[in-house]
Write a protein that holds these residues in place. Sequence first.
Motif, short mmCIF file in Angstrom:
data_model
loop_
_atom_site.label_atom_id
_atom_site.label_comp_id
_atom_site.label_asym_id
_atom_site.label_seq_id
_atom_site.Cartn_x
_atom_site.Cartn_y
_atom_site.Cartn_z
N GLY A 76 -1.89 -53.20 -7.17
CA GLY A 76 -0.71 -52.52 -7.70
C GLY A 76 -0.95 -51.69 -8.94
N ALA A 77 -2.21 -51.30 -9.18
CA ALA A 77 -2.57 -50.63 -10.43
C ALA A 77 -1.72 -49.40 -10.70
CB ALA A 77 -4.05 -50.26 -10.43
N PHE A 78 -1.42 -48.62 -9.65
CA PHE A 78 -0.63 -47.40 -9.80
C PHE A 78 0.64 -47.46 -8.94
CE2 PHE A 78 -5.07 -46.28 -10.61
CZ PHE A 78 -4.97 -45.78 -11.89
N LYS A 79 1.11 -48.64 -8.67
CA LYS A 79 2.28 -48.83 -7.82
C LYS A 79 3.51 -48.13 -8.42
CE LYS A 79 4.96 -52.42 -5.48
NZ LYS A 79 5.10 -53.88 -5.24
N GLY A 80 4.14 -47.31 -7.60
CA GLY A 80 5.36 -46.63 -8.04
C GLY A 80 5.15 -45.42 -8.93
N TRP A 124 -4.78 -54.50 -3.11
CA TRP A 124 -3.65 -54.18 -2.25
C TRP A 124 -2.47 -53.69 -3.09
CZ3 TRP A 124 0.56 -57.96 -0.90
CH2 TRP A 124 0.54 -59.09 -1.71
N GLU A 125 -1.74 -52.77 -2.48
CA GLU A 125 -0.61 -52.09 -3.11
C GLU A 125 -1.02 -51.19 -4.27
OE1 GLU A 125 2.06 -55.32 -4.25
OE2 GLU A 125 3.27 -54.92 -2.48
N SER A 126 -2.30 -50.87 -4.40
CA SER A 126 -2.78 -50.09 -5.56
C SER A 126 -2.02 -48.78 -5.73
CB SER A 126 -4.27 -49.79 -5.43
OG SER A 126 -5.02 -50.95 -5.60
N PHE A 127 -1.75 -48.09 -4.63
CA PHE A 127 -1.08 -46.79 -4.69
C PHE A 127 0.24 -46.81 -3.92
CE2 PHE A 127 -5.58 -46.07 -5.39
CZ PHE A 127 -5.58 -45.25 -6.51
N LYS A 167 -18.49 -47.32 -1.24
CA LYS A 167 -18.77 -48.75 -1.42
C LYS A 167 -17.58 -49.65 -1.10
CE LYS A 167 -22.37 -48.10 -4.93
NZ LYS A 167 -22.83 -48.43 -6.30
N VAL A 168 -16.44 -49.04 -0.87
CA VAL A 168 -15.24 -49.81 -0.54
C VAL A 168 -15.30 -50.21 0.93
CG1 VAL A 168 -12.73 -49.75 -0.31
CG2 VAL A 168 -13.84 -48.73 -2.31
N LYS A 169 -15.30 -51.51 1.19
CA LYS A 169 -15.39 -52.03 2.56
C LYS A 169 -14.02 -52.36 3.15
CE LYS A 169 -19.97 -54.10 1.85
NZ LYS A 169 -20.65 -53.09 2.71
N LEU A 170 -13.00 -52.52 2.28
CA LEU A 170 -11.70 -52.96 2.73
C LEU A 170 -10.58 -52.12 2.11
CD1 LEU A 170 -9.64 -55.12 3.88
CD2 LEU A 170 -10.00 -56.36 1.73
N ILE A 171 -9.70 -51.60 2.96
CA ILE A 171 -8.44 -51.05 2.48
C ILE A 171 -7.39 -52.11 2.78
CG2 ILE A 171 -6.73 -49.21 2.72
CD1 ILE A 171 -8.95 -47.34 3.55
N ASP A 172 -6.85 -52.70 1.76
CA ASP A 172 -6.03 -53.90 1.91
C ASP A 172 -4.58 -53.58 2.24
OD1 ASP A 172 -5.61 -56.63 1.99
OD2 ASP A 172 -6.71 -57.00 0.13
N ASP A 173 -3.79 -54.64 2.40
CA ASP A 173 -2.39 -54.51 2.78
C ASP A 173 -1.63 -53.56 1.86
OD1 ASP A 173 -2.01 -56.87 4.86
OD2 ASP A 173 -3.18 -57.67 3.20
N MET A 174 -0.92 -52.62 2.47
CA MET A 174 0.03 -51.74 1.78
C MET A 174 -0.60 -50.92 0.66
SD MET A 174 3.39 -54.25 1.68
CE MET A 174 2.54 -55.67 0.99
N ASN A 197 -6.39 -53.09 6.61
CA ASN A 197 -5.45 -54.18 6.81
C ASN A 197 -4.04 -53.68 7.10
OD1 ASN A 197 -7.07 -56.41 6.80
ND2 ASN A 197 -6.60 -57.05 4.71
N SER A 198 -3.15 -54.63 7.29
CA SER A 198 -1.78 -54.39 7.72
C SER A 198 -1.03 -53.44 6.80
CB SER A 198 -1.04 -55.72 7.79
OG SER A 198 0.32 -55.54 8.06
N ARG A 199 -0.36 -52.46 7.38
CA ARG A 199 0.56 -51.55 6.70
C ARG A 199 -0.12 -50.72 5.62
NH1 ARG A 199 5.58 -55.29 5.11
NH2 ARG A 199 6.78 -53.37 5.31
N ALA A 200 -1.43 -50.55 5.71
CA ALA A 200 -2.19 -49.84 4.66
C ALA A 200 -1.67 -48.44 4.42
CB ALA A 200 -3.67 -49.81 5.02
N PHE A 201 -1.29 -47.74 5.51
CA PHE A 201 -0.81 -46.36 5.39
C PHE A 201 0.61 -46.22 5.97
CE2 PHE A 201 -5.46 -46.07 5.60
CZ PHE A 201 -5.73 -45.30 4.49
N GLU A 202 1.38 -47.27 5.95
CA GLU A 202 2.71 -47.21 6.54
C GLU A 202 3.58 -46.13 5.89
OE1 GLU A 202 6.51 -50.22 6.97
OE2 GLU A 202 4.52 -50.96 7.51
N GLU A 203 4.24 -45.36 6.73
CA GLU A 203 5.09 -44.24 6.32
C GLU A 203 4.35 -43.20 5.50
OE1 GLU A 203 9.14 -44.99 5.24
OE2 GLU A 203 9.08 -47.04 5.98
#
Length: 247
Positions: free
Chosen positions: A174-178, A196-199, A213-220, A241-247
């Motif tokens: 959630g570093a840049f969430k919102g 997860w939820e970083s952006f 080097k990023v192996k995982l794009i996490d939830d949302m 992971n789930s909902r990574a690029f939802e909407e």
Amino acid sequence: YTGTDKADLYVPKFHNSELVVDVNVGGKTNVERLILPDSVLDLKSFFKNNVHLKRLVVSDNLRGIPENSFENCTALFKIDIPEGVETSTYASEAYTPRSSDIYDKRIGYEAFAGCTSLVSVDVPDAMQEIGDFAFAGCTKLQTIDMPVFPDPEDPENPEDPENKTSNLKKIGRGAFKGCKQLNAILIPDTVEEIGWESFFGCSSLKQITVPPKVKLIDDMTFMLCTSLETITLSEGLETINSRAFEE
């Protein structure tokens, strides 16, 4: 500092003939601009909910900003590493820490969360991590200047964006969430983890390149990035992971 003037607070580089490396600043002050010399490696401060601070001037040597330090500083609009006339205040070479000096080398949890006037941020080169929710809810944030500098293995072409390197390894949850006005960000190739939820909800973000080097794009991670047009992934990526690029 115990004064009440709405003024600049210049932290001195030397005090009693000793180099100032750590600074502890209380937040109950009317200071509008806090200016740190390039010798300061660690900023222990508590400006949470301060409504006067407008600008934080730092150097690339800064290695630690603790959690919640500037949370809800609603007047803060700029965190920058100056060039030109302002740097003449720091009248000597940068301090090189001893190997025994230990610092977190990160922007802490919710350090600038809720800074609703914040427009631009320069992340110091020494930082290795942007902590969880560090800039969450910074609804006017437009520019993040990540730490990049010339790759020592390619000194002949230091201006080539492909020949840059960094110390940054992690962007927390959630570093840049919102941050709904953030429209562009260059994530250094040294980053290995994006939480997860970083952006989440960065609705103005138009393109993103996920470092190799990023192996995982996490939830949302990029959920509700409704303006996203271009996504560049690498062969090193293993999981979305789930909902990574939802909407």
